[in-house]
Design an enzyme around this catalytic site. Structure first.
Site, PDB file in Angstrom:
ATOM      1  N   ASP A 135      -1.406  -7.341   7.476  1.00  0.00           N
ATOM      2  CA  ASP A 135      -2.839  -7.172   7.276  1.00  0.00           C
ATOM      3  C   ASP A 135      -3.234  -7.740   5.925  1.00  0.00           C
ATOM      4  O   ASP A 135      -2.635  -8.713   5.484  1.00  0.00           O
ATOM      5  CB  ASP A 135      -3.235  -5.696   7.447  1.00  0.00           C
ATOM      6  CG  ASP A 135      -2.611  -4.783   6.394  1.00  0.00           C
ATOM      7  OD1 ASP A 135      -1.544  -5.126   5.844  1.00  0.00           O
ATOM      8  OD2 ASP A 135      -3.191  -3.723   6.125  1.00  0.00           O
ATOM      9  N   GLU A 158       5.515  -5.784   7.284  1.00  0.00           N
ATOM     10  CA  GLU A 158       4.972  -4.655   8.039  1.00  0.00           C
ATOM     11  C   GLU A 158       5.703  -4.352   9.338  1.00  0.00           C
ATOM     12  O   GLU A 158       5.778  -3.191   9.752  1.00  0.00           O
ATOM     13  CB  GLU A 158       3.483  -4.891   8.314  1.00  0.00           C
ATOM     14  CG  GLU A 158       2.589  -4.742   7.097  1.00  0.00           C
ATOM     15  CD  GLU A 158       2.600  -5.948   6.174  1.00  0.00           C
ATOM     16  OE1 GLU A 158       1.985  -5.878   5.100  1.00  0.00           O
ATOM     17  OE2 GLU A 158       3.221  -6.983   6.523  1.00  0.00           O
ATOM     18  N   GLY A 194       0.321  -5.200   0.627  1.00  0.00           N
ATOM     19  CA  GLY A 194      -0.919  -5.135  -0.134  1.00  0.00           C
ATOM     20  C   GLY A 194      -0.927  -6.018  -1.361  1.00  0.00           C
ATOM     21  O   GLY A 194      -1.996  -6.428  -1.831  1.00  0.00           O
ATOM     22  N   GLY A 237       0.828  -1.193   0.000  1.00  0.00           N
ATOM     23  CA  GLY A 237       0.000   0.000   0.000  1.00  0.00           C
ATOM     24  C   GLY A 237       0.867   1.249   0.000  1.00  0.00           C
ATOM     25  O   GLY A 237       2.078   1.195   0.227  1.00  0.00           O
TER      26      GLY A 237
END
Length: 354
Positions: free
Chosen positions: A149, A141, A118, A69
């Site tokens: 996530d 992350e 992502g 992301g």
């Protein structure tokens, strides 16, 4: 959808194949909100279209499918006092991840090159997941004081042994062969065969299913080295806490165990503890959608209540001094249940409604 988003995500049909191509090679396909909305709109358009029998997601450029992301935008939102906007981005992204996981038609993804963060949300939940000799997959992350996530905890929780804890905490990179072993991918296809495979998916009627079609191009990669690492990884990463994981790594004779311990000591203690909690929670869950809800709680807790996310992005991507100042600074300073606040956080708005 804005004109900018349309240029960053190329949407078209080729015979019976719906095609979605991330067209942001300068940022290795990093996802912004407009791109997520464009992908979701295409999936919605083709869901009930009888002329589209399958969907292919890939990327332009030689470097990879998607590096994750747009965390710089996330940093700017939080530091400008607009942390509430983060719920809009993550809500849209996680809805897209859930849509891919539950899509009624086959979704094929080429995870060629860098596919991280992502990018795993795009590739990891598809029905036919392709890797190549260039593939580099990761959930990195924790490197920015954050937690995996996009449904990544669901995949990590189902990896063999304690590989999920290892890859989730360290952010280590998987090869294509590693990804297949870990359950993040299904087939290995050489990168120079991807164009032919895309044409076959669009225009060939036999074999009848995308999975069978891929088998015409599938090859056997060099074996993963991960099975040989299982003894020390399972031993260390089955410990109850991050502190105990470090103790077990320090007691192991393997050089890779020492390297893993050194990596963990550089990372945010809070991010490590929250991630350990998240992977183990997801291991007991019923599906991707439930895992996304658990992740949503944690990411918004970080965005609203913990400084390590902003500090990690600053150190890695803004100032690039590679010298983050975590709070707390060491694993020894963590509370007795350091994942409790993130685990119990009630985000607003709810991810999938009331």
């Amino acid at each position: 959808m804005t004109d900018s988003a349309a240029s960053r995500v190329l949407v078209r049909t080729e015979h019976t194949l719906g095609r979605i191509t991330l067209n942001r090679p300068e940022a290795i396909g990093a996802l912004d909100l407009g791109m997520i909305q464009a992908i979701t709109a295409a999936l919605d358009l083709w869901r009930d279209d009888p002329d589209v029998l399958a969907v292919l997601i890939d990327g332009t450029g030689e470097r990879g499918l998607c590096a994750g992301g747009d965390v710089r935008a996330l940093y700017e939102q939080i530091t400008s006092g607009n942390a509430d906007q983060t719920a809009t981005f993550f809500g849209a992204e996680y809805a897209m991840n859930a849509a891919i996981a539950a899509y009624p038609k086959p979704v094929v993804v080429f995870a060629d090159g860098i596919t991280m963060g992502g990018g795993i949300g795009l590739a990891g939940h598809a029905s036919v997941r392709i890797v190549t000799e260039r593939s580099k997959l990761a959930m990195p992350e924790t490197r920015i004081g954050f937690t995996p996530d996009v449904g990544g905890t669901w995949l990590l929780g189902r990896a063999p042994g304690r590989m999920g804890e290892y890859f989730g905490l360290t952010g280590a990179t998987m090869s294509g062969a590693d990804a297949i072993y870990l359950g993040f991918a299904d087939h290995f296809v050489p990168s120079d065969s991807l164009h032919g495979l895309a044409d076959a998916l669009a225009y060939r009627a036999d074999p009848a299913t995308p999975n069978e079609m891929v088998l015409l191009f599938d090859e056997t990669p060099e074996p993963s080295a991960l099975p040989a690492a299982r003894p020390w990884i399972d031993d260390a990463f089955s410990a109850d806490t991050v502190a105990e994981i470090l103790e077990r790594l320090d007691a192991r004779p393997e050089p890779d165990a020492a390297a893993a311990a050194a990596t963990l000591r550089e990372l945010s203690p809070t991010a490590l503890a929250v991630t350990l909690d998240a992977v183990r929670e997801a291991r007991e869950m019923s599906g991707v959608r439930e895992a996304l809800e658990g992740e949503y709680r944690r990411v918004l807790w970080f965005a609203h209540h913990h400084p390590d996310l902003v500090e990690g992005i600053r150190a890695q991507l803004v100032d690039k001094d590679r010298n983050p100042h975590w709070q707390p600074a060491t694993v020894a300073e963590l509370a007795s249940d350091p994942g409790a606040d993130a685990r119990a956080y009630v985000p607003q708005p709810a991810l999938f409604g009331a």
